[in-house]
Design an enzyme around this catalytic site. Structure first.
Site, PDB file in Angstrom:
ATOM      1  CB  SER A  86     -19.237   0.348   3.229  1.00  0.00           C
ATOM      2  OG  SER A  86     -17.979  -0.350   3.609  1.00  0.00           O
ATOM      3  CG  HIS A 141     -19.469   2.858   6.848  1.00  0.00           C
ATOM      4  ND1 HIS A 141     -19.803   3.025   7.899  1.00  0.00           N
ATOM      5  CD2 HIS A 141     -18.692   1.544   6.879  1.00  0.00           C
ATOM      6  CE1 HIS A 141     -19.642   2.073   8.827  1.00  0.00           C
ATOM      7  NE2 HIS A 141     -18.919   1.111   8.141  1.00  0.00           N
ATOM      8  CG  ASP A 195     -16.093  -0.571   6.875  1.00  0.00           C
ATOM      9  OD1 ASP A 195     -16.884  -0.608   7.872  1.00  0.00           O
ATOM     10  OD2 ASP A 195     -16.595  -1.244   5.701  1.00  0.00           O
ATOM     11  CG  MET A 200     -11.554  -4.063   8.732  1.00  0.00           C
ATOM     12  SD  MET A 200     -11.967  -5.578   8.053  1.00  0.00           S
ATOM     13  CE  MET A 200     -13.802  -4.732   7.425  1.00  0.00           C
ATOM     14  CG  HIS A 255     -17.254   0.531  11.494  1.00  0.00           C
ATOM     15  ND1 HIS A 255     -18.033  -0.755  10.849  1.00  0.00           N
ATOM     16  CD2 HIS A 255     -17.029   0.029  12.569  1.00  0.00           C
ATOM     17  CE1 HIS A 255     -17.957  -1.640  11.633  1.00  0.00           C
ATOM     18  NE2 HIS A 255     -17.579  -1.283  12.819  1.00  0.00           N
ATOM     19  CG  MET A 268     -14.625  -3.070  12.645  1.00  0.00           C
ATOM     20  SD  MET A 268     -15.118  -3.795  11.020  1.00  0.00           S
ATOM     21  CE  MET A 268     -15.004  -2.276   9.973  1.00  0.00           C
ATOM     22  CG  MET A 304     -21.036  -4.292  13.943  1.00  0.00           C
ATOM     23  SD  MET A 304     -20.838  -3.825  12.459  1.00  0.00           S
ATOM     24  CE  MET A 304     -20.400  -4.847  11.152  1.00  0.00           C
ATOM     25  CG  ASP A 362     -21.695  -1.716   8.846  1.00  0.00           C
ATOM     26  OD1 ASP A 362     -22.013  -2.020   7.470  1.00  0.00           O
ATOM     27  OD2 ASP A 362     -20.624  -1.430   9.233  1.00  0.00           O
TER      28      ASP A 362
END
Ligand SMILES: O=C(CO)[C@H](O)[C@H](O)COP(=O)(O)O
Ligand SMILES: [Fe+2]
Length: 222
Positions: free
Chosen positions: A8, A31, A33, A35, A64, A66, A135, A173
């Protein structure tokens, strides 16, 4: 059996992302993230940054999301060429519709579950997904401790996937280290996200190899 290690870049040096992408070329996927400061109390990357990073990355992206309202953003990431796009179950009332949309564009579709979200309602939807992300920390921040309480859900999911004969990747993760990866592998995970443990290591490639060896040795027999 295949073990996938997806570092990540949340734990990379944001002033040196291209350099750090080069340090993890022995991994499987990157990966990323995403957000939005609504679904989680943190803010990271958006489409322009992801697009530019993809141009310099040796490996494809495992996104990913979020974010709230994933219907608004997820298809654009797929159209931009993401290998996989994973959205949170808690953020949509139509996970199947969104998964079908992502697959129709050519991305792998993933669904993610927060630690407190049950897997049972989603088991019958497994054929609609290429990946389920369990998660192992509360989403929002890197560097947190792995929650062993999430392993029961992973075992339930792994049993269901085995029974179905589907090739759905099971991803974990959060807080994955050379110790916790063994616990997750034994519970049925085959795809492992690791941020801090890879990027805080003196030699990220060596850490990726270490994680891969530990997971492969303990992977649940399918
Ligand atoms: O989704 C995430 C946080 O919400 C990250 O992918 C995850 O936390 C990885 O970081 P670390 O390995 O340091 O826990
Ligand atoms: Fe993540």
């Amino acid at each position: 059996m295949v073990t996938r290690i997806n570092p990540s870049i949340l734990a990379a040096d944001f002033a040196n992302l291209e350099r750090d992408l080069g340090r993890i070329r022995t991994a499987d996927l990157v990966h990323v993230d995403i957000m939005d400061n609504h679904f989680v109390p943190n803010l990271t990357f958006g489409p322009p940054v992801v697009d530019r990073l993809a141009q310099v990355s040796p490996l494809p992206f495992d996104l990913h999301l979020m974010i709230e309202n994933p219907e608004r953003w997820a298809p654009g990431y797929a159209e931009a060429g993401a290998f996989s796009v994973t959205f949170h179950a808690e953020t949509t009332t139509n996970p199947v519709g969104l998964a079908r949309k992502l697959r129709s564009i050519g991305a792998r579709a993933g669904i993610a579950l927060k630690p407190g979200t049950a897997i049972e309602p989603y088991l019958e939807l497994l054929p609609e997904f290429d990946q389920v992300l369990v998660m192992t920390v509360e989403p929002g921040f890197g560097g947190q401790s792995f929650m062993p309480s999430t392993m029961r859900k992973l075992r339930t999911l792994s049993d269901a996937v085995k029974k179905s004969g589907l090739d759905v990747w099971l991803q974990v993760d959060g807080g994955i280290t050379e110790d916790t990866i063994v616990i997750a592998a034994e519970a049925g995970a085959n795809t492992f996200v690791a941020g801090s443990s890879v990027f805080n290591a003196a030699d990220p490639a060596k850490q990726i190899a270490l994680l891969r060896a530990a997971a492969t040795e303990h992977q649940h027999a399918h």
